[in-house]
Design a protein around this motif. Structure first.
Motif, PDB file in Angstrom:
ATOM      1  N   GLY A 154       6.095  24.790  -3.917  1.00 32.77           N
ATOM      2  CA  GLY A 154       7.548  24.711  -4.030  1.00 32.77           C
ATOM      3  C   GLY A 154       8.186  23.926  -2.909  1.00 32.77           C
ATOM      4  N   ILE A 155       7.375  23.093  -2.216  1.00 31.98           N
ATOM      5  CA  ILE A 155       7.881  22.298  -1.093  1.00 31.98           C
ATOM      6  C   ILE A 155       7.779  20.816  -1.460  1.00 31.98           C
ATOM      7  CG2 ILE A 155       7.588  21.701   1.343  1.00 31.98           C
ATOM      8  CD1 ILE A 155       6.265  24.441   1.733  1.00 31.98           C
ATOM      9  N   PRO A 156       8.893  20.152  -1.701  1.00 36.46           N
ATOM     10  CA  PRO A 156       8.841  18.729  -2.054  1.00 36.46           C
ATOM     11  C   PRO A 156       8.627  17.850  -0.834  1.00 36.46           C
ATOM     12  CG  PRO A 156      11.110  19.512  -2.087  1.00 36.46           C
ATOM     13  CD  PRO A 156      10.255  20.706  -1.784  1.00 36.46           C
ATOM     14  N   ILE A 157       7.737  16.859  -0.976  1.00 36.96           N
ATOM     15  CA  ILE A 157       7.550  15.832   0.056  1.00 36.96           C
ATOM     16  C   ILE A 157       7.919  14.494  -0.568  1.00 36.96           C
ATOM     17  CG2 ILE A 157       5.987  14.662   1.633  1.00 36.96           C
ATOM     18  CD1 ILE A 157       4.280  17.105   1.772  1.00 36.96           C
ATOM     19  N   LEU A 158       8.956  13.873  -0.053  1.00 39.95           N
ATOM     20  CA  LEU A 158       9.364  12.546  -0.503  1.00 39.95           C
ATOM     21  C   LEU A 158       8.660  11.513   0.364  1.00 39.95           C
ATOM     22  CD1 LEU A 158      13.223  13.119  -0.827  1.00 39.95           C
ATOM     23  CD2 LEU A 158      11.435  13.576  -2.529  1.00 39.95           C
ATOM     24  N   GLN A 159       8.113  10.499  -0.250  1.00 35.76           N
ATOM     25  CA  GLN A 159       7.432   9.467   0.525  1.00 35.76           C
ATOM     26  C   GLN A 159       8.332   8.257   0.711  1.00 35.76           C
ATOM     27  OE1 GLN A 159       3.113   7.207   0.883  1.00 35.76           O
ATOM     28  NE2 GLN A 159       3.619   8.262  -1.000  1.00 35.76           N
ATOM     29  N   GLY A 160       8.315   7.725   1.914  1.00 36.16           N
ATOM     30  CA  GLY A 160       9.056   6.513   2.211  1.00 36.16           C
ATOM     31  C   GLY A 160       8.109   5.419   2.651  1.00 36.16           C
ATOM     32  N   TRP A 161       8.661   4.220   2.761  1.00 37.07           N
ATOM     33  CA  TRP A 161       7.851   3.063   3.167  1.00 37.07           C
ATOM     34  C   TRP A 161       8.705   2.144   4.019  1.00 37.07           C
ATOM     35  CZ3 TRP A 161       8.503  -2.021   0.641  1.00 37.07           C
ATOM     36  CH2 TRP A 161       7.622  -3.003   1.132  1.00 37.07           C
ATOM     37  N   GLY A 162       8.094   1.601   5.024  1.00 35.39           N
ATOM     38  CA  GLY A 162       8.816   0.658   5.876  1.00 35.39           C
ATOM     39  C   GLY A 162       7.904   0.108   6.949  1.00 35.39           C
ATOM     40  N   LEU A 163       8.488  -0.694   7.813  1.00 34.41           N
ATOM     41  CA  LEU A 163       7.768  -1.278   8.938  1.00 34.41           C
ATOM     42  C   LEU A 163       8.707  -1.300  10.127  1.00 34.41           C
ATOM     43  CD1 LEU A 163       7.122  -3.200   6.200  1.00 34.41           C
ATOM     44  CD2 LEU A 163       5.559  -4.259   7.802  1.00 34.41           C
ATOM     45  N   THR A 164       8.137  -1.309  11.312  1.00 37.88           N
ATOM     46  CA  THR A 164       8.961  -1.446  12.502  1.00 37.88           C
ATOM     47  C   THR A 164       9.852  -2.674  12.366  1.00 37.88           C
ATOM     48  OG1 THR A 164       7.223  -0.439  13.856  1.00 37.88           O
ATOM     49  CG2 THR A 164       8.934  -1.685  15.013  1.00 37.88           C
ATOM     50  N   GLU A 165       9.317  -3.738  11.795  1.00 37.95           N
ATOM     51  CA  GLU A 165      10.068  -4.984  11.634  1.00 37.95           C
ATOM     52  C   GLU A 165      11.291  -4.845  10.732  1.00 37.95           C
ATOM     53  OE1 GLU A 165       5.796  -6.262  12.518  1.00 37.95           O
ATOM     54  OE2 GLU A 165       6.826  -4.621  11.504  1.00 37.95           O
ATOM     55  N   ALA A 166      11.397  -3.711  10.035  1.00 38.98           N
ATOM     56  CA  ALA A 166      12.528  -3.488   9.124  1.00 38.98           C
ATOM     57  C   ALA A 166      13.417  -2.362   9.616  1.00 38.98           C
ATOM     58  CB  ALA A 166      12.026  -3.173   7.717  1.00 38.98           C
ATOM     59  N   ALA A 167      13.223  -1.926  10.833  1.00 39.33           N
ATOM     60  CA  ALA A 167      14.092  -0.968  11.544  1.00 39.33           C
ATOM     61  C   ALA A 167      14.209   0.451  11.008  1.00 39.33           C
ATOM     62  CB  ALA A 167      15.510  -1.563  11.672  1.00 39.33           C
ATOM     63  N   LEU A 187       4.112  -7.648  -0.906  1.00 36.54           N
ATOM     64  CA  LEU A 187       5.511  -7.217  -0.918  1.00 36.54           C
ATOM     65  C   LEU A 187       6.267  -7.897   0.212  1.00 36.54           C
ATOM     66  CD1 LEU A 187       4.609  -3.533  -1.566  1.00 36.54           C
ATOM     67  CD2 LEU A 187       6.202  -4.792  -3.022  1.00 36.54           C
ATOM     68  N   ILE A 188       7.421  -8.439  -0.105  1.00 35.43           N
ATOM     69  CA  ILE A 188       8.295  -9.022   0.909  1.00 35.43           C
ATOM     70  C   ILE A 188       9.658  -8.350   0.790  1.00 35.43           C
ATOM     71  CG2 ILE A 188       7.065 -11.216   1.016  1.00 35.43           C
ATOM     72  CD1 ILE A 188       9.190 -12.428  -0.802  1.00 35.43           C
ATOM     73  N   ALA A 189      10.414  -8.360   1.871  1.00 37.82           N
ATOM     74  CA  ALA A 189      11.692  -7.633   1.887  1.00 37.82           C
ATOM     75  C   ALA A 189      12.766  -8.456   2.577  1.00 37.82           C
ATOM     76  CB  ALA A 189      11.519  -6.296   2.603  1.00 37.82           C
ATOM     77  N   ARG A 190      14.005  -8.212   2.167  1.00 42.99           N
ATOM     78  CA  ARG A 190      15.139  -8.930   2.728  1.00 42.99           C
ATOM     79  C   ARG A 190      16.311  -7.966   2.902  1.00 42.99           C
ATOM     80  NH1 ARG A 190      18.330 -13.673  -0.490  1.00 42.99           N
ATOM     81  NH2 ARG A 190      18.968 -11.829  -1.666  1.00 42.99           N
ATOM     82  N   GLY A 191      17.025  -8.114   4.015  1.00 42.94           N
ATOM     83  CA  GLY A 191      18.190  -7.273   4.264  1.00 42.94           C
ATOM     84  C   GLY A 191      18.652  -7.431   5.705  1.00 42.94           C
ATOM     85  N   GLY A 219      11.476 -17.715   4.917  1.00 45.78           N
ATOM     86  CA  GLY A 219      12.925 -17.863   4.856  1.00 45.78           C
ATOM     87  C   GLY A 219      13.576 -16.600   5.383  1.00 45.78           C
ATOM     88  N   GLU A 220      14.456 -15.989   4.575  1.00 45.30           N
ATOM     89  CA  GLU A 220      15.111 -14.744   4.970  1.00 45.30           C
ATOM     90  C   GLU A 220      14.234 -13.519   4.715  1.00 45.30           C
ATOM     91  OE1 GLU A 220      18.647 -14.732   2.617  1.00 45.30           O
ATOM     92  OE2 GLU A 220      19.829 -15.710   4.181  1.00 45.30           O
ATOM     93  N   TRP A 221      13.097 -13.733   4.092  1.00 42.21           N
ATOM     94  CA  TRP A 221      12.247 -12.620   3.684  1.00 42.21           C
ATOM     95  C   TRP A 221      11.209 -12.287   4.755  1.00 42.21           C
ATOM     96  CZ3 TRP A 221      12.980 -10.263  -1.127  1.00 42.21           C
ATOM     97  CH2 TRP A 221      13.865 -10.910  -1.989  1.00 42.21           C
ATOM     98  N   LEU A 222      10.909 -11.004   4.868  1.00 41.79           N
ATOM     99  CA  LEU A 222       9.851 -10.528   5.754  1.00 41.79           C
ATOM    100  C   LEU A 222       8.585 -10.309   4.941  1.00 41.79           C
ATOM    101  CD1 LEU A 222       8.840  -9.223   8.487  1.00 41.79           C
ATOM    102  CD2 LEU A 222       9.568  -7.030   7.494  1.00 41.79           C
ATOM    103  N   ARG A 223       7.497 -10.917   5.366  1.00 42.59           N
ATOM    104  CA  ARG A 223       6.206 -10.654   4.746  1.00 42.59           C
ATOM    105  C   ARG A 223       5.659  -9.352   5.312  1.00 42.59           C
ATOM    106  NH1 ARG A 223       2.399 -15.809   3.902  1.00 42.59           N
ATOM    107  NH2 ARG A 223       1.363 -14.110   2.784  1.00 42.59           N
ATOM    108  N   THR A 224       5.538  -8.341   4.469  1.00 44.82           N
ATOM    109  CA  THR A 224       5.142  -7.024   4.968  1.00 44.82           C
ATOM    110  C   THR A 224       3.646  -6.899   5.194  1.00 44.82           C
ATOM    111  OG1 THR A 224       4.796  -6.015   2.786  1.00 44.82           O
ATOM    112  CG2 THR A 224       7.056  -6.035   3.658  1.00 44.82           C
ATOM    113  N   GLY A 225       2.861  -7.745   4.531  1.00 45.19           N
ATOM    114  CA  GLY A 225       1.416  -7.604   4.637  1.00 45.19           C
ATOM    115  C   GLY A 225       0.866  -6.538   3.714  1.00 45.19           C
ATOM    116  N   ASP A 226       1.748  -5.813   3.020  1.00 50.64           N
ATOM    117  CA  ASP A 226       1.321  -4.779   2.080  1.00 50.64           C
ATOM    118  C   ASP A 226       1.194  -5.378   0.682  1.00 50.64           C
ATOM    119  OD1 ASP A 226       1.127  -2.498   3.745  1.00 50.64           O
ATOM    120  OD2 ASP A 226       3.311  -2.352   3.788  1.00 50.64           O
ATOM    121  N   VAL A 227       0.176  -4.949  -0.023  1.00 54.23           N
ATOM    122  CA  VAL A 227      -0.018  -5.358  -1.408  1.00 54.23           C
ATOM    123  C   VAL A 227       0.473  -4.232  -2.307  1.00 54.23           C
ATOM    124  CG1 VAL A 227      -1.723  -6.006  -3.164  1.00 54.23           C
ATOM    125  CG2 VAL A 227      -2.000  -6.771  -0.806  1.00 54.23           C
ATOM    126  N   GLY A 228       1.175  -4.582  -3.372  1.00 53.58           N
ATOM    127  CA  GLY A 228       1.675  -3.534  -4.247  1.00 53.58           C
ATOM    128  C   GLY A 228       2.165  -4.081  -5.568  1.00 53.58           C
TER     129      GLY A 228
END
Length: 635
Positions: free
Chosen positions: A370-383, A438-442, A462-471
């Motif tokens: 009965g304990i939900p764990i939500l998973q997040g994803w990020g990198l130091t480079e994305a703050a 996966l690449i990210a922008r913001g 360009g404005e996108w960060l290459r995360t190095g993660d495959v997905g």
């Protein structure tokens, strides 16, 4: 390269930098402190129990102390752009030290307090800070001066040996504010912090390997805070316990940015052995952890139940929960295991896991309680937050929504775009395989790496960060991480093996403590092999007096075969290597350090047995844990 399948968070943001957010959200730390002081002034912002007594600082206290400290630093010679190291355990002084540095237009350089002096010295040499806040415990380990540092501020109750020969000028934390003068206070009052001023310089392995200093601005942190708040419902009624070290961007964003932004109360803790007591006292509504912390917690739950002789009752409770869930979609874990929830404060809304991939089985185990764990994803480079699973009590307690999505890191947070690009060198094409890098922008994306244009260029598109993660990204916008681009194993058949996918399955065996899947060249052919550090306690329990090297090998082979049974044949490991020492892991998140995995390892039962106690002690990312930390109550 081709951009493919671009996904945005539910509320797509403009990426031109605004002068101010229309909703009034702060763009700098001074604005954050001012807003939280005005809105929540007398409420407790941070608290910590020290030698049995609670130290509680309100939002007004935090703001006032930070400005006093900043004026003292300016009087001591801090100038805009100066770097200031912070090396210490989680504490109220750590919090105010950071705020003081950035509101004086300095740049904080947080470092992990358990690093060796030589490792800290290397980071200091790269960032050249003029000042350092160091805890007394950390300072006691240094025998040589840290290059470039002119003044060391000691956090904690004791300065240790403040006059040790060879070290820079050392002052107590309490004396810094007293250094302030009318002139330094006037200078601080006239200081204008800009959104694009550098706030933090955080050393990380980066997305392309090797130690790098990630530059993060006030805007980066504030944008990520604003996006996270719009994706996860933090409120002023929330109470958080922070056991993860604040030098890391994930706990930092939640405790130092999101908490003050909404008026939540953050409890600081450094020792997992005290977490159960803190939870009973504080009654947290949200708990943050890294995957290994949740694994340790669940393992301790089972150990505690077994020690009490209540495993049969516990298993019966799980069967009741599972049967009810399958028949009705309703999760009754909170009712069946109500005593466990009571020990956790009875107010927990959800947990958030970040920093590394969460094994879906761990999320499944906690969900049954009965304990939900939500998973997040990020990198130091994305703050650092890029995506997170959204929280819906109705979906968790009244449907199979989360069970069907265990393994996803959720959707991109509001204001962040996530896309996929081809990886030609790995022969991985989005239009053919449905996955890519996966690449990210913001606005949360780093401007680059400290004094490394080459590394910055390699990480940016360009404005996108290459995360190095495959997905891959499904039709709902959920992101599924399948591996790291540089660690994808390309077989001679052209088929791809993602180490993370196999490791996730193999490590389900209780006989396996550590596993890393590597590509190995065998007679000119590329094969996937597993490097395994066995669980000494479980293997010894199963083999008893018949424990020989061959018996261990046979048992581990049986376990690997069992876990890989439902994996496509080409993805299965061809063979495995036993190691009598734990595999190398990063600090402090305890992720497998893939770049350090060797091609061969030795295995001797005596060395393996002797190494096991140290592995158990180091298995928790913050402090040590025992069975009492998460002592469960059965059905």
């Amino acid at each position: 390269m081709v951009l493919s399948k671009i996904r945005f968070g539910p509320a797509t943001a403009e990426f031109e930098a605004p002068t101010r957010y229309p909703d009034g959200s702060p763009l700098t730390f001074p604005e954050l402190l001012a807003q939280s002081r005005q809105a929540f002034g007398g409420r407790v912002a941070f608290q910590q129990k020290v030698r049995g007594d609670w130290q509680r600082w309100t939002f007004r206290d935090i703001s006032d102390e930070s400005y006093r400290l900043a004026a003292g630093l300016i009087a001591a010679g801090l100038r805009p752009g100066d770097r200031v190291a912070i090396i210490g355990e989680n504490s109220l002084q750590w919090v105010c030290a950071y705020y003081a540095i950035v509101i004086a237009r300095g740049t904080a350089v947080p470092m992990y307090y358990e690093l060796k002096p030589a490792e800290i010295a290397e980071m200091v040499g790269r960032s050249t800070p003029r000042f350092a806040f160091i805890s007394a415990k950390v300072l006691s380990r240094f025998q040589q001066p840290l290059e470039s540092i002119a003044m060391t501020v000691v956090m904690g109750d004791s300065a240790g040996e403040p006059h040790r020969d060879g070290l820079a000028r050392i002052v107590a934390y309490a004396d810094v504010a007293a250094m302030a003068t009318d002139e330094s206070r006037a200078t601080l009052a006239a200081t204008t912090v800009e959104p694009d001023d550098l706030a933090s310089l955080i050393f990380t392995s980066g997305t392309t390997g090797g130690m790098k200093g990630v530059m993060l601005t006030h805007r980066n942190f504030m944008a990520d805070t604003r996006s996270a708040r719009r994706s996860i419902a933090f409120t002023d009624r929330d109470r958080l316990i922070m056991v993860l070290p604040l030098h890391h961007a994930f706990p930092f964003l939640v405790a130092m940015c999101a908490g003050p932004a909404v008026g939540a109360t953050v409890t600081l803790e450094n020792d997992l052995r005290r977490v159960r007591d803190r939870m009973a006292e504080v009654k947290p509504t949200i708990f943050l952890g890294v995957p290994q912390l949740f694994e340790v917690m669940y393992r301790n739950i089972l150990s505690g139940i077994e020690a009490q002789g209540r495993m049969e009752t516990f298993q019966k409770g799980l069967r009741i929960v599972e049967a009810t869930k399958q028949r009705t979609g309703i999760n009754i874990g909170r009712i069946v295991f109500r005593e466990l929830h009571k020990r956790l404060g009875a107010s927990l809304r959800f947990c958030i896991s970040g920093g590394a991939a969460l094994n879906p089985q761990v999320a499944r185990n906690f969900a049954r309680l009965g304990i939900p764990i939500l998973q997040g994803w990020g990198l130091t480079e994305a703050a650092p937050v890029l995506a997170v699973q959204r929280w819906s009590p109705r979906r968790f307690y009244m449907s199979n929504y989360y069970e069907e999505r265990f393994g996803t890191v959720g959707q991109a947070i509001d204001g962040v775009a996530v896309s996929l690009i081809d990886i030609p060198e790995k022969e991985l094409y989005v239009h053919l395989h449905g996955e890519g890098e996966l690449i990210a922008r913001g606005e949360n994306i780093t401007p680059g790496y400290w004094q490394s244009d080459e590394a910055t260029a390699a990480a940016k598109l360009g404005e996108w960060l290459r995360t190095g993660d495959v997905g891959r990204i499904d039709d709902e916008g959920n992101i599924w991480i399948t591996g790291r681009s540089k660690f994808v194993i390309v077989l001679d058949s052209g088929e791809k093996v993602h180490p993370d996918e196999l490791e996730e399955k193999i490590e389900r065996s209780p006989c396996i403590a550590d596993v890393a899947v590597i590509g190995k060249n065998v007679r000119g052919r590329t094969q996937a092999w597993a490097v395994v550090y066995p669980n000494y306690e479980e293997v010894a329990r199963r083999l008893g007096d018949g424990m020989t090297v061959q018996a261990v090998r046979d048992l581990i082979k049986t376990e690997i075969d069992a876990q890989e049974r439902d994996v496509a044949s080409y993805k299965r490991t061809s063979n495995f290597i036993l190691s009598d020492a734990p595999l190398p892991r990063t600090k402090p998140l305890r992720k497998i350090a893939r770049a350090q995995i060797a091609d061969t390892y030795e295995f001797a039962i005596e060395r393996w047995r002797d190494s096991w106690p140290a592995y158990v002690d180091a298995s928790a990312p913050a402090g040590s844990a025992d069975g009492d930390d998460a002592e469960p109550a059965t059905a």
